[in-house]
Design a protein around this motif. Structure first.
Motif, mmCIF file in Angstrom:
data_model
loop_
_atom_site.group_PDB
_atom_site.id
_atom_site.type_symbol
_atom_site.label_atom_id
_atom_site.label_comp_id
_atom_site.label_asym_id
_atom_site.label_seq_id
_atom_site.Cartn_x
_atom_site.Cartn_y
_atom_site.Cartn_z
ATOM 1 N N LYS A 302 0.821 -1.208 0.000
ATOM 2 C CA LYS A 302 0.000 0.000 0.000
ATOM 3 C C LYS A 302 0.856 1.259 0.000
ATOM 4 O O LYS A 302 0.516 2.255 -0.643
ATOM 5 C CB LYS A 302 -0.909 -0.011 1.232
ATOM 6 C CG LYS A 302 -1.886 1.156 1.273
ATOM 7 C CD LYS A 302 -2.786 1.099 2.489
ATOM 8 C CE LYS A 302 -2.049 1.489 3.740
ATOM 9 N NZ LYS A 302 -2.963 1.660 4.902
ATOM 10 N N SER A 371 -3.958 4.183 -10.342
ATOM 11 C CA SER A 371 -3.074 4.239 -9.182
ATOM 12 C C SER A 371 -3.553 5.286 -8.184
ATOM 13 O O SER A 371 -3.594 5.036 -6.968
ATOM 14 C CB SER A 371 -1.647 4.552 -9.629
ATOM 15 O OG SER A 371 -0.822 4.869 -8.526
ATOM 16 N N GLU A 375 -4.836 4.639 -4.326
ATOM 17 C CA GLU A 375 -4.242 5.346 -3.188
ATOM 18 C C GLU A 375 -5.318 5.967 -2.314
ATOM 19 O O GLU A 375 -5.259 5.894 -1.084
ATOM 20 C CB GLU A 375 -3.275 6.416 -3.692
ATOM 21 C CG GLU A 375 -1.973 5.878 -4.259
ATOM 22 C CD GLU A 375 -1.055 7.001 -4.697
ATOM 23 O OE1 GLU A 375 -0.681 7.812 -3.829
ATOM 24 O OE2 GLU A 375 -0.731 7.080 -5.892
ATOM 25 N N ASP A 379 -6.206 4.662 1.488
ATOM 26 C CA ASP A 379 -5.685 5.628 2.459
ATOM 27 C C ASP A 379 -6.626 5.698 3.657
ATOM 28 O O ASP A 379 -7.372 6.661 3.832
ATOM 29 C CB ASP A 379 -5.520 7.003 1.811
ATOM 30 C CG ASP A 379 -4.826 7.988 2.733
ATOM 31 O OD1 ASP A 379 -4.177 7.541 3.692
ATOM 32 O OD2 ASP A 379 -4.950 9.206 2.501
#
Length: 384
Positions: A302, A371, A375, A379
């Motif tokens: 991650k 991507s 994220e 997150d």
């Protein structure tokens, strides 16, 4: 006994306040991002002036004066050059792209067998979409089908077998080769890179030395050298009479090259995980591989999603280097058609390169946006 008055607690309501100024409209965005400071104003004006200077000419060349249809160079050459366009004409030759589009996609794959390529692409998209969707059910089954079953089915569909006629790999080319090389490189480099990264951090000297030597040697040479070695040197290590298809050599070279870079990306993520995570897993009685699989790797991957996708994007663009071993990807097949006497015209090369660049940009931009989406989706550590 006298009670002490609590002075920090209000005994009356605050008066109504005016509604906050809207910050979600376009005008607020422009003020915050383009006109916030005098420096921003100057840079914005310079950018607008540059766009005003360049855009009209680009739009005129790309669309307004472009030649869209035709079967030879005459539609993309001026009268003085032997064509039908006015002598002052200057525009893109999209007729060249339109006429050779099928070759740009399939290479020299037989016309009557191209349904096999389209079927393979449809299967790939159908299996890829559920894998990319975070909330799609049965992720494990989807991944198994995409990365294990699909390559086998695709091989027999594209190359031949089970009643299908054989199509040799020298006939493959164009966007098809680019996508195959990219998919195999991505599918192999990620798990192999993880193993190399774990091996480089291993406490076993032999395993660590092998991984360090492999990573440093591969990273120390350009991809062209790796492809050349895979094409020329690899057959020398095989028994007499054995041979490996050129396309398979390219797949091996690209996958090994990407794996070395992926290993360093993953290692950066592993080093960012606090030691307490491993100690906590050990205190719960988890084994080494359980700790890596359940605790360390999910957090490490991650953290390095941007680096992983950056490696994938670089790999996708580097596929154009396979022309050194006689394979022609999208860029190679476009450049090959520049030599066709039927399309020798001044506007043809730049138009073909613009088309190839745009196709590469579409795929790379798509990977970049996905991507960014992942994220944001992953997150969860800093949400309030």
């Amino acid at each position: 006994m006298a009670t002490r008055k609590i002075t920090f607690v209000r005994d009356s309501m605050l008066p109504p306040q005016p509604a906050p100024q809207a910050s979600g409209n376009s005008a607020a965005w422009v003020r915050a991002n383009l006109l916030a400071t005098p420096k921003d104003v100057v840079m914005t004006l310079l950018a607008l002036a540059l766009l005003a200077y360049m855009l009209p000419g680009m739009i005129n060349w790309l669309f307004i004066e472009a030649s869209w249809f035709g079967s030879d160079r005459s539609v993309c050459a001026t009268i003085a050059q032997g064509g039908i366009q006015p002598n002052g004409w200057h525009g893109a030759c999209w007729a060249f792209v339109e006429d050779r589009f099928a070759q740009f996609v399939f290479g020299r794959y037989p016309l009557e067998e191209r349904w096999r390529v389209l079927l393979t692409l449809a299967l790939f998209v159908a299996l890829l979409i559920p894998v990319l969707m975070p909330k799609a059910p049965r992720k494990g089954l989807n991944a198994l089908l995409l990365f294990v079953v699909f390559p086998v089915v695709a091989f027999f569909l594209l190359h031949g077998g089970f009643g299908l006629s054989e199509v040799e790999t020298p006939l493959w080319g164009g966007l098809m080769v680019t996508l195959i090389l990219s998919f195999v490189g991505i599918a192999v480099s990620l798990p192999l890179g993880i193993l190399l990264a774990l091996g480089r951090r291993s406490k076993m000297p032999v395993i660590k030395t092998i991984c360090v030597v492999f990573i440093e040697v591969i990273r120390g040479v350009p991809l062209i050298t790796v492809l050349f070695m895979a094409n020329v040197m690899l057959p020398l290590f095989l028994p007499t009479g054995w041979t490996i298809d050129n396309f398979l050599r390219a797949l091996v070279g690209v996958a090994l090259f990407a794996s070395a870079y992926m290993a360093e990306v993953i290692r950066g993520g592993l080093q960012a995980i606090p030691k307490g995570q491993t100690e906590g897993a050990e205190s719960l009685g988890l084994s080494y591989w359980q700790t890596i699989r359940l605790i360390i790797l999910p957090q490490a991957i991650k953290l390095v999603i941007p680096g992983i996708v950056n490696t994938f994007i670089g790999l996708f663009k580097d596929t154009s280097l396979v022309s050194i071993i006689g394979m022609f990807d999208l860029l190679g097949i476009v450049q090959l058609n520049f030599r066709d006497s039927a399309w020798i015209a001044p506007a043809v090369p730049i138009t073909g390169l613009v088309f190839a660049g745009f196709m590469f940009w579409i795929f790379c931009f798509g990977m970049s946006r996905y991507s960014a989406f992942m994220e944001r989706h992953l997150d969860t550590g800093h949400k309030r």
